[in-house]
Structures are given as C-alpha cells and as structure tokens.
Motif scaffolding. Structure first.
Motif, PDB file in Angstrom:
ATOM      1  N   ARG A 127       0.661  -1.076  -0.030  1.00 36.47           N
ATOM      2  CA  ARG A 127       0.116  -0.341   0.022  1.00 36.47           C
ATOM      3  C   ARG A 127       0.927   1.300   0.051  1.00 36.47           C
ATOM      4  NH1 ARG A 127      -4.037   0.607   2.735  1.00 36.47           N
ATOM      5  NH2 ARG A 127      -3.683   3.219   3.349  1.00 36.47           N
ATOM      6  N   ARG A 129       0.564   5.824  -1.046  1.00 36.75           N
ATOM      7  CA  ARG A 129       0.332   6.967  -1.310  1.00 36.75           C
ATOM      8  C   ARG A 129       0.597   7.800  -2.312  1.00 36.75           C
ATOM      9  NH1 ARG A 129      -3.695   3.925  -1.436  1.00 36.75           N
ATOM     10  NH2 ARG A 129      -5.222   4.346  -0.504  1.00 36.75           N
ATOM     11  N   SER A 163      -0.700   4.885 -12.860  1.00 37.25           N
ATOM     12  CA  SER A 163      -1.423   4.590 -11.222  1.00 37.25           C
ATOM     13  C   SER A 163      -2.095   2.951 -12.417  1.00 37.25           C
ATOM     14  CB  SER A 163      -2.668   5.852 -12.017  1.00 37.25           C
ATOM     15  OG  SER A 163      -3.596   5.824 -13.276  1.00 37.25           O
ATOM     16  N   THR A 166      -0.434  -0.147 -11.020  1.00 33.72           N
ATOM     17  CA  THR A 166      -0.691  -0.395  -9.645  1.00 33.72           C
ATOM     18  C   THR A 166      -2.311  -0.181  -9.129  1.00 33.72           C
ATOM     19  OG1 THR A 166      -0.501   2.015  -8.711  1.00 33.72           O
ATOM     20  CG2 THR A 166       1.777   1.111  -9.215  1.00 33.72           C
ATOM     21  N   CYS A 167      -2.415  -0.292 -10.343  1.00 35.48           N
ATOM     22  CA  CYS A 167      -4.242  -0.759 -10.060  1.00 35.48           C
ATOM     23  C   CYS A 167      -5.027  -1.748  -9.672  1.00 35.48           C
ATOM     24  CB  CYS A 167      -5.111  -0.497 -11.222  1.00 35.48           C
ATOM     25  SG  CYS A 167      -4.564  -1.407 -12.482  1.00 35.48           S
ATOM     26  N   ASP A 170      -2.936  -1.712  -3.201  1.00 34.84           N
ATOM     27  CA  ASP A 170      -3.145  -0.535  -2.528  1.00 34.84           C
ATOM     28  C   ASP A 170      -2.551   0.940  -2.621  1.00 34.84           C
ATOM     29  OD1 ASP A 170      -5.516   1.018  -1.168  1.00 34.84           O
ATOM     30  OD2 ASP A 170      -4.699   0.277   0.722  1.00 34.84           O
ATOM     31  N   ARG A 172      -1.728   4.114  -4.278  1.00 35.53           N
ATOM     32  CA  ARG A 172      -2.550   4.544  -5.413  1.00 35.53           C
ATOM     33  C   ARG A 172      -1.749   5.891  -5.830  1.00 35.53           C
ATOM     34  NH1 ARG A 172      -5.451   1.467  -5.499  1.00 35.53           N
ATOM     35  NH2 ARG A 172      -7.122   0.804  -4.527  1.00 35.53           N
ATOM     36  N   ASN A 174      -1.850   9.611  -8.191  1.00 34.82           N
ATOM     37  CA  ASN A 174      -2.775  10.937  -8.571  1.00 34.82           C
ATOM     38  C   ASN A 174      -1.450  11.880  -8.876  1.00 34.82           C
ATOM     39  OD1 ASN A 174      -5.615  10.139  -8.215  1.00 34.82           O
ATOM     40  ND2 ASN A 174      -4.792   9.604  -6.234  1.00 34.82           N
TER      41      ASN A 174
END
Length: 212
Positions: A127, A129, A163, A166-167, A170, A172, A174
């Motif tokens: 995971r 971000r 993106s 890695t979809c 978990d 993400r 952006n």
C-alpha cells in the motif's frame, strides 16, 4: 467546514519541501500527525520535520536518504513529488539547451528517480499513496515556458500510466495540477511578468503554472 485527516503513524516524504507549496504540504501532513521527511537541494529547518539534503536528479542521494528513513521506519506511506524548477521566462529559441535539460531533469526525471526507488518499498507492504505535483501548464502549454510545460505534461502522463500499473494493489498514484500560486519560485520571473501573465497576456485567462 474544516477538512481534517488522521495520519498518525504514517511516514511521508515531501520533495522540494523547504519552501513554497512543498512547505505548506509538509505543514499540513505534520498537523495531521504524519512523520514527515523533507527532501530539498537547499533545505531549511521546518519545525517537527526531518530535513535531508537531496537533489532529486541524483539517484545516489535518493538512495542514501531512503536508507536513513528505512532504518528509522521500514515503510513509506506517502510520497509527494513536489520538487520543481521553473527556469527563465523566454521564447524556446532563446533557451540554452543546458537550461531546458535542467528543467526537464528536475521536474520530470526527478519524479522518475524518486518514484523508482520509493515504489518498491511501498510494494513490499502492499500500500501507499504517491502524489505528483504537475501544473496546468502541462495541460494548456504556456508561452515562454515551453520546457516547463513539456515537463509538466510528462508528469501528468507518467501519473496516468503508473496508476494503471499499480491498480491491482492498494497503491494509489495521483497528480495535482494547480494554477497560479504566489510563491518565491514564481516571483523570480519578475513581478511585471507575473502580473501580465495573470491579468492580460496569458491564454487561458488563468495562468497555467505553479510554484514549488
């Protein structure tokens, strides 16, 4: 309504976090409880954050900085790729290739270099971000900032592509592409240039750039 986030126990890296947008991002992350590591080629102390001297175009500096973070905490939850370099305000034909290579290097290749080393750490825990700071210049193209516009467009396309890679996790990825932000980076163009771009001489009417 005030929007708040609970990031206690999370570890975040903010490139270009010593000033401007990056400093504001770092402050928000700190206020939300995250442990924040600021990477900057010219770092200045930020209360509550760890500051490391990192040139995002130098893979060995990224590796050394990551080693310190991982020794302290085996995971990285948030990566903000914010480091940016605007360059001079001039027509493309007047640009020295060394200058536009630096612009592409910091704004686009720097995102590649940092993400290339941080993403595997995120994959190990499944995971994370990643937020890449682009600019509306990358969507619209801005006269006299052609190299910067091209670099930002690359950041936007890279974000979309990664993106999709890695979809199935978990993780993400952006991109944020702000319009004009009054920062030191932008004001280096000169107040007259900035004011003209904002008020009269830029299409679309809202000048499509940011300051890191």
């Amino acid at each position: 309504m005030t929007v708040t986030y609970e990031l206690g126990g999370k570890t975040a890296i903010v490139t270009g976090g010593a000033r401007g947008i990056g400093k504001a991002i770092a402050a928000q992350l700190l206020n939300s409880g995250a442990e924040v590591w600021i990477w900057d080629a010219d770092p200045t102390p930020v209360d509550g954050a760890h500051c490391q001297t990192v040139d995002v175009t130098k893979a060995h500096q990224i590796k050394d900085a990551l080693a310190e973070i991982v020794a302290d905490n085996s995971r990285i939850d948030i990566l903000i790729n914010n480091a940016g370099y605007l360059g001079d305000y001039r027509g493309f034909e007047a640009f020295d290739p060394i200058e536009w290579q630096r612009i592409i290097g910091v704004n686009l290749i720097g995102v590649f270099e940092v993400t290339h080393q941080v993403l595997p750490i995120m994959r190990k825990v499944g995971r994370g971000r990643i937020i890449n700071m682009g600019s509306l210049a990358g969507k619209e193209g801005l006269p006299n900032l052609a190299a910067y516009s091209a670099a930002s467009a690359g950041v936007i396309a890279f974000t979309k592509a990664l993106s999709r890679e890695t979809c199935d996790t978990d993780i993400r990825v952006n991109c944020v592409a702000p319009g004009p932000i009054d920062t030191e980076l932008i004001r280096r163009l000169g107040n007259d240039v900035v004011d003209d771009m904002i008020h009269d001489k830029c299409q679309p009417a809202q000048a499509p750039w940011r300051g890191g």
